[in-house]
Scaffold this active site. Structure first.
Site, PDB file in Angstrom:
ATOM      1  N   ARG A 187      44.319  38.166  28.738  1.00  0.00           N
ATOM      2  CA  ARG A 187      43.395  39.089  29.868  1.00  0.00           C
ATOM      3  C   ARG A 187      44.469  39.426  30.935  1.00  0.00           C
ATOM      4  NH1 ARG A 187      38.967  34.921  29.430  1.00  0.00           N
ATOM      5  NH2 ARG A 187      37.747  35.687  28.421  1.00  0.00           N
TER       6      ARG A 187
ATOM      7  N   LYS B 268      38.212  33.232  32.860  1.00  0.00           N
ATOM      8  CA  LYS B 268      37.034  33.436  33.353  1.00  0.00           C
ATOM      9  C   LYS B 268      36.117  32.179  33.634  1.00  0.00           C
ATOM     10  CE  LYS B 268      36.243  38.118  31.285  1.00  0.00           C
ATOM     11  NZ  LYS B 268      34.996  38.195  30.656  1.00  0.00           N
TER      12      LYS B 268
ATOM     13  N   HIS C  96      44.421  45.296  28.201  1.00  0.00           N
ATOM     14  CA  HIS C  96      43.702  44.438  26.977  1.00  0.00           C
ATOM     15  C   HIS C  96      43.655  44.791  25.404  1.00  0.00           C
ATOM     16  CE1 HIS C  96      39.630  42.032  25.938  1.00  0.00           C
ATOM     17  NE2 HIS C  96      39.371  43.292  25.097  1.00  0.00           N
TER      18      HIS C  96
ATOM     19  N   ARG D 279      45.126  42.069  23.601  1.00  0.00           N
ATOM     20  CA  ARG D 279      44.893  40.651  23.184  1.00  0.00           C
ATOM     21  C   ARG D 279      43.864  40.839  21.854  1.00  0.00           C
ATOM     22  NH1 ARG D 279      41.755  36.859  26.298  1.00  0.00           N
ATOM     23  NH2 ARG D 279      39.578  36.491  25.690  1.00  0.00           N
TER      24      ARG D 279
ATOM     25  N   HIS E 289      36.905  31.931  24.309  1.00  0.00           N
ATOM     26  CA  HIS E 289      35.565  33.234  25.094  1.00  0.00           C
ATOM     27  C   HIS E 289      34.517  32.228  25.191  1.00  0.00           C
ATOM     28  CE1 HIS E 289      36.626  36.475  21.145  1.00  0.00           C
ATOM     29  NE2 HIS E 289      36.853  36.323  22.651  1.00  0.00           N
TER      30      HIS E 289
ATOM     31  N   TYR F  88      37.253  21.190  21.303  1.00  0.00           N
ATOM     32  CA  TYR F  88      38.390  20.335  20.872  1.00  0.00           C
ATOM     33  C   TYR F  88      38.128  18.338  20.341  1.00  0.00           C
ATOM     34  CZ  TYR F  88      41.030  22.645  23.951  1.00  0.00           C
ATOM     35  OH  TYR F  88      42.108  23.321  24.699  1.00  0.00           O
TER      36      TYR F  88
END
Length: 301
Positions: free
Chosen positions: A147, A171, A242, A245, A268, A277
Protein backbone atom coordinates in the site's frame (compact mmCIF):
# COMPACT_ATOMS: atom_id res chain seq x y z
CA UNK A 1 -5.77 40.03 9.90
CA UNK A 2 -3.77 41.40 6.98
CA UNK A 3 -0.76 39.24 7.80
CA UNK A 4 -2.73 36.01 8.13
CA UNK A 5 -2.74 33.34 5.44
CA UNK A 6 -6.01 32.56 3.68
CA UNK A 7 -6.44 29.27 5.59
CA UNK A 8 -6.02 31.15 8.90
CA UNK A 9 -8.51 33.79 7.80
CA UNK A 10 -10.90 30.97 6.90
CA UNK A 11 -10.37 29.45 10.35
CA UNK A 12 -11.32 32.74 12.00
CA UNK A 13 -14.33 33.06 9.74
CA UNK A 14 -15.57 29.62 10.81
CA UNK A 15 -15.01 30.36 14.49
CA UNK A 16 -16.26 33.94 14.70
CA UNK A 17 -18.80 34.35 11.92
CA UNK A 18 -20.11 30.80 11.50
CA UNK A 19 -19.82 30.08 15.25
CA UNK A 20 -18.63 26.53 14.68
CA UNK A 21 -17.11 24.53 17.51
CA UNK A 22 -13.35 24.20 17.70
CA UNK A 23 -13.57 20.50 16.80
CA UNK A 24 -15.66 21.27 13.70
CA UNK A 25 -13.23 23.99 12.65
CA UNK A 26 -10.27 21.64 13.06
CA UNK A 27 -12.06 19.06 10.91
CA UNK A 28 -12.43 21.68 8.16
CA UNK A 29 -8.78 22.66 8.47
CA UNK A 30 -7.61 19.05 8.49
CA UNK A 31 -9.35 18.45 5.16
CA UNK A 32 -8.18 21.77 3.71
CA UNK A 33 -4.59 20.80 4.49
CA UNK A 34 -4.99 17.85 2.12
CA UNK A 35 -5.72 20.31 -0.68
CA UNK A 36 -2.84 22.54 0.44
CA UNK A 37 -0.45 19.61 0.24
CA UNK A 38 -1.73 18.76 -3.22
CA UNK A 39 -1.39 22.30 -4.62
CA UNK A 40 2.12 22.38 -3.15
CA UNK A 41 3.09 19.49 -5.42
CA UNK A 42 1.78 21.48 -8.40
CA UNK A 43 3.38 24.82 -7.47
CA UNK A 44 -0.07 26.42 -7.34
CA UNK A 45 -1.58 28.98 -4.99
CA UNK A 46 -4.96 28.21 -3.45
CA UNK A 47 -6.42 31.17 -5.34
CA UNK A 48 -5.11 29.77 -8.65
CA UNK A 49 -6.91 26.43 -8.35
CA UNK A 50 -9.24 25.70 -11.26
CA UNK A 51 -12.04 23.20 -11.79
CA UNK A 52 -9.64 20.82 -13.55
CA UNK A 53 -7.21 20.93 -10.62
CA UNK A 54 -9.96 19.95 -8.20
CA UNK A 55 -10.99 17.05 -10.43
CA UNK A 56 -7.40 15.87 -10.39
CA UNK A 57 -7.25 16.30 -6.60
CA UNK A 58 -10.41 14.21 -6.18
CA UNK A 59 -8.90 11.53 -8.42
CA UNK A 60 -5.86 11.66 -6.14
CA UNK A 61 -8.03 11.09 -3.06
CA UNK A 62 -9.64 8.12 -4.76
CA UNK A 63 -6.27 6.73 -5.76
CA UNK A 64 -5.04 6.95 -2.18
CA UNK A 65 -7.87 4.67 -1.12
CA UNK A 66 -9.87 7.33 0.72
CA UNK A 67 -13.48 6.15 1.01
CA UNK A 68 -16.24 7.87 -0.99
CA UNK A 69 -17.83 9.04 2.28
CA UNK A 70 -14.56 10.68 3.38
CA UNK A 71 -14.08 12.15 -0.09
CA UNK A 72 -17.53 13.72 0.14
CA UNK A 73 -16.67 15.28 3.52
CA UNK A 74 -13.40 16.70 2.17
CA UNK A 75 -15.12 18.11 -0.92
CA UNK A 76 -17.78 19.72 1.27
CA UNK A 77 -15.10 21.45 3.34
CA UNK A 78 -13.28 22.67 0.26
CA UNK A 79 -16.53 24.00 -1.15
CA UNK A 80 -16.99 26.05 2.03
CA UNK A 81 -13.43 27.39 1.73
CA UNK A 82 -13.89 28.55 -1.86
CA UNK A 83 -17.31 29.98 -1.07
CA UNK A 84 -15.56 32.07 1.59
CA UNK A 85 -12.88 33.19 -0.90
CA UNK A 86 -15.61 34.19 -3.34
CA UNK A 87 -17.53 36.17 -0.71
CA UNK A 88 -14.37 37.97 0.37
CA UNK A 89 -13.46 38.61 -3.31
CA UNK A 90 -10.16 36.74 -3.21
CA UNK A 91 -11.36 34.90 -6.33
CA UNK A 92 -13.76 35.83 -9.13
CA UNK A 93 -15.06 32.35 -9.91
CA UNK A 94 -15.74 29.37 -7.67
CA UNK A 95 -13.76 26.32 -8.95
CA UNK A 96 -16.10 24.04 -6.95
CA UNK A 97 -19.22 25.16 -8.80
CA UNK A 98 -19.48 22.08 -11.01
CA UNK A 99 -17.80 19.59 -8.67
CA UNK A 100 -19.99 16.57 -7.92
CA UNK A 101 -19.82 14.26 -4.95
CA UNK A 102 -18.12 10.90 -5.62
CA UNK A 103 -20.08 8.00 -7.02
CA UNK A 104 -20.69 5.45 -4.27
CA UNK A 105 -20.82 2.59 -6.77
CA UNK A 106 -18.27 -0.21 -6.79
CA UNK A 107 -14.96 0.66 -8.46
CA UNK A 108 -13.15 -1.96 -10.50
CA UNK A 109 -9.43 -1.18 -10.28
CA UNK A 110 -7.22 -0.97 -13.33
CA UNK A 111 -4.41 -3.43 -13.99
CA UNK A 112 -1.17 -2.54 -15.75
CA UNK A 113 0.54 -4.96 -18.08
CA UNK A 114 4.21 -5.78 -17.55
CA UNK A 115 5.01 -3.74 -20.68
CA UNK A 116 3.12 -0.75 -19.27
CA UNK A 117 5.04 -0.99 -16.01
CA UNK A 118 8.29 -1.14 -17.98
CA UNK A 119 7.09 1.92 -19.89
CA UNK A 120 6.54 3.81 -16.63
CA UNK A 121 10.03 2.89 -15.41
CA UNK A 122 11.52 3.95 -18.76
CA UNK A 123 9.68 7.28 -18.53
CA UNK A 124 11.79 8.32 -15.54
CA UNK A 125 13.99 11.29 -16.44
CA UNK A 126 17.54 10.24 -15.54
CA UNK A 127 18.69 13.87 -15.61
CA UNK A 128 16.72 14.49 -12.40
CA UNK A 129 18.45 14.00 -9.05
CA UNK A 130 15.54 11.96 -7.74
CA UNK A 131 15.38 9.63 -10.78
CA UNK A 132 16.86 6.61 -9.03
CA UNK A 133 14.66 7.15 -6.00
CA UNK A 134 11.56 7.12 -8.21
CA UNK A 135 12.77 3.99 -9.99
CA UNK A 136 13.19 2.24 -6.64
CA UNK A 137 9.71 3.39 -5.59
CA UNK A 138 8.08 1.81 -8.66
CA UNK A 139 10.01 -1.43 -8.26
CA UNK A 140 9.10 -1.72 -4.56
CA UNK A 141 5.43 -0.89 -5.17
CA UNK A 142 5.15 -3.46 -7.91
CA UNK A 143 7.62 -6.01 -6.56
CA UNK A 144 6.18 -6.18 -3.03
CA UNK A 145 2.52 -5.21 -3.54
CA UNK A 146 2.68 -2.53 -0.85
CA UNK A 147 0.00 0.00 0.00
CA UNK A 148 1.24 3.55 -0.54
CA UNK A 149 1.02 4.21 3.22
CA UNK A 150 3.25 1.17 3.79
CA UNK A 151 5.74 2.40 1.19
CA UNK A 152 6.16 5.90 2.62
CA UNK A 153 6.63 4.49 6.13
CA UNK A 154 9.19 1.89 5.06
CA UNK A 155 12.41 2.17 7.08
CA UNK A 156 15.99 1.31 6.21
CA UNK A 157 16.00 -0.99 9.23
CA UNK A 158 12.95 -2.81 7.81
CA UNK A 159 15.05 -4.28 5.00
CA UNK A 160 16.65 -7.69 5.45
CA UNK A 161 19.19 -7.56 2.64
CA UNK A 162 20.55 -11.08 3.05
CA UNK A 163 17.18 -12.80 3.54
CA UNK A 164 15.52 -10.53 0.91
CA UNK A 165 12.49 -9.58 3.00
CA UNK A 166 11.04 -6.27 4.11
CA UNK A 167 9.12 -5.74 7.35
CA UNK A 168 5.86 -3.95 6.60
CA UNK A 169 3.61 -2.10 9.02
CA UNK A 170 0.12 -2.50 7.59
CA UNK A 171 -3.41 -1.53 8.57
CA UNK A 172 -4.11 -1.57 12.28
CA UNK A 173 -0.35 -1.38 12.92
CA UNK A 174 -0.09 -5.07 12.02
CA UNK A 175 3.31 -6.29 10.91
CA UNK A 176 4.09 -8.73 8.14
CA UNK A 177 7.12 -9.83 6.14
CA UNK A 178 7.06 -9.38 2.38
CA UNK A 179 9.60 -10.95 0.00
CA UNK A 180 11.50 -8.37 -2.04
CA UNK A 181 13.14 -9.22 -5.35
CA UNK A 182 16.82 -8.91 -6.15
CA UNK A 183 15.86 -6.35 -8.78
CA UNK A 184 14.05 -4.11 -6.28
CA UNK A 185 16.92 -4.44 -3.80
CA UNK A 186 19.39 -3.39 -6.49
CA UNK A 187 17.32 -0.31 -7.32
CA UNK A 188 17.24 0.62 -3.62
CA UNK A 189 21.00 0.09 -3.42
CA UNK A 190 21.53 2.38 -6.44
CA UNK A 191 19.34 5.03 -4.77
CA UNK A 192 21.19 5.08 -1.44
CA UNK A 193 24.12 7.32 -2.57
CA UNK A 194 21.63 10.05 -3.56
CA UNK A 195 19.82 9.59 -0.27
CA UNK A 196 23.12 9.96 1.59
CA UNK A 197 23.68 13.33 -0.09
CA UNK A 198 20.45 14.74 1.42
CA UNK A 199 20.45 16.68 4.67
CA UNK A 200 17.90 14.46 6.40
CA UNK A 201 15.85 16.15 9.12
CA UNK A 202 15.96 14.99 12.72
CA UNK A 203 13.56 12.12 13.30
CA UNK A 204 13.53 11.19 9.61
CA UNK A 205 16.86 9.38 9.50
CA UNK A 206 15.49 5.85 9.20
CA UNK A 207 12.86 6.45 6.50
CA UNK A 208 13.83 4.85 3.19
CA UNK A 209 12.26 7.25 0.70
CA UNK A 210 13.22 10.86 1.41
CA UNK A 211 12.43 14.12 -0.38
CA UNK A 212 15.14 16.62 -1.29
CA UNK A 213 13.92 18.62 1.71
CA UNK A 214 15.03 15.82 4.01
CA UNK A 215 11.64 14.47 5.03
CA UNK A 216 9.96 11.16 4.21
CA UNK A 217 7.61 11.29 1.24
CA UNK A 218 3.87 11.82 1.68
CA UNK A 219 1.24 9.61 0.07
CA UNK A 220 0.14 12.46 -2.19
CA UNK A 221 3.73 12.99 -3.40
CA UNK A 222 3.96 9.33 -4.42
CA UNK A 223 0.60 9.62 -6.17
CA UNK A 224 1.93 12.65 -8.07
CA UNK A 225 5.11 10.79 -9.08
CA UNK A 226 3.06 7.88 -10.45
CA UNK A 227 0.65 10.14 -12.30
CA UNK A 228 3.43 12.14 -13.98
CA UNK A 229 5.30 9.01 -15.05
CA UNK A 230 2.12 7.40 -16.42
CA UNK A 231 1.41 10.52 -18.49
CA UNK A 232 4.96 10.51 -19.85
CA UNK A 233 4.59 6.83 -20.74
CA UNK A 234 1.37 7.59 -22.67
CA UNK A 235 -0.81 5.50 -20.36
CA UNK A 236 -4.40 6.74 -20.31
CA UNK A 237 -5.70 4.36 -17.65
CA UNK A 238 -6.87 5.87 -14.35
CA UNK A 239 -4.00 4.67 -12.19
CA UNK A 240 -2.55 5.37 -8.76
CA UNK A 241 0.08 3.78 -6.51
CA UNK A 242 -2.56 1.19 -5.59
CA UNK A 243 -2.65 0.08 -9.25
CA UNK A 244 0.81 -1.46 -8.79
CA UNK A 245 -0.46 -3.42 -5.78
CA UNK A 246 -3.43 -4.70 -7.76
CA UNK A 247 -1.17 -5.51 -10.74
CA UNK A 248 1.21 -7.36 -8.40
CA UNK A 249 -1.59 -9.64 -7.21
CA UNK A 250 -3.18 -10.07 -10.65
CA UNK A 251 0.08 -10.99 -12.38
CA UNK A 252 0.92 -13.53 -9.69
CA UNK A 253 -2.51 -15.12 -9.99
CA UNK A 254 -2.30 -15.21 -13.78
CA UNK A 255 1.02 -17.04 -13.54
CA UNK A 256 -0.25 -19.67 -11.13
CA UNK A 257 0.85 -18.43 -7.71
CA UNK A 258 -0.93 -19.81 -4.65
CA UNK A 259 -3.85 -17.52 -3.75
CA UNK A 260 -3.32 -17.95 -0.03
CA UNK A 261 0.32 -16.87 -0.33
CA UNK A 262 -0.73 -13.73 -2.21
CA UNK A 263 -3.30 -12.87 0.46
CA UNK A 264 -0.64 -13.14 3.15
CA UNK A 265 1.77 -10.95 1.21
CA UNK A 266 -0.91 -8.31 0.68
CA UNK A 267 -1.80 -8.32 4.37
CA UNK A 268 -5.52 -8.75 3.77
CA UNK A 269 -7.41 -8.39 7.04
CA UNK A 270 -9.93 -11.03 6.03
CA UNK A 271 -7.31 -13.76 6.38
CA UNK A 272 -6.08 -14.66 9.84
CA UNK A 273 -2.28 -14.45 10.06
CA UNK A 274 -2.23 -17.31 12.56
CA UNK A 275 -4.33 -19.55 10.32
CA UNK A 276 -2.11 -18.87 7.31
CA UNK A 277 1.16 -19.48 9.10
CA UNK A 278 -0.01 -22.84 10.43
CA UNK A 279 -0.37 -24.01 6.82
CA UNK A 280 2.50 -22.28 5.07
CA UNK A 281 5.93 -21.32 6.34
CA UNK A 282 7.89 -18.27 5.15
CA UNK A 283 10.11 -20.23 2.79
CA UNK A 284 7.00 -21.44 0.94
CA UNK A 285 5.55 -17.93 0.82
CA UNK A 286 8.80 -16.55 -0.54
CA UNK A 287 8.95 -19.29 -3.19
CA UNK A 288 5.45 -18.41 -4.44
CA UNK A 289 6.40 -14.76 -4.99
CA UNK A 290 9.84 -15.29 -6.49
CA UNK A 291 8.70 -18.16 -8.70
CA UNK A 292 5.71 -16.39 -10.23
CA UNK A 293 6.38 -12.63 -10.19
CA UNK A 294 7.33 -11.23 -13.65
CA UNK A 295 10.14 -9.12 -12.12
CA UNK A 296 11.90 -12.24 -10.90
CA UNK A 297 12.03 -14.03 -14.26
CA UNK A 298 15.42 -14.01 -15.99
CA UNK A 299 16.77 -11.36 -13.62
CA UNK A 300 19.87 -9.94 -15.21
CA UNK A 301 19.70 -6.20 -14.46
Amino acid sequence: MAGLSLPEKFRRYLLLEKSLSKSSVEAYMFDLRKLMEYVGTRDLELTDVKHEDLLDFIACLHGLGISPRSQARIISGIRSFYKYLLIEEYIEQDPCELIELPNLGRHIPEVLSVDEIDGIVNAIDDSKDEAQRDRAIIEVLYGCGLRVSELVNLKLTDISWKEEFVRVIGKGNKQRLAPISTRALKQIEYYLPFRSSIDVKKGEEDYLFISKRGKHLSRITVFHIVKVLAERAGITKDISPHTFRHSFATHLLERGANLRAIQVMLGHESISTTEIYTHMDMSTLRYEILEHHPRNRNESK
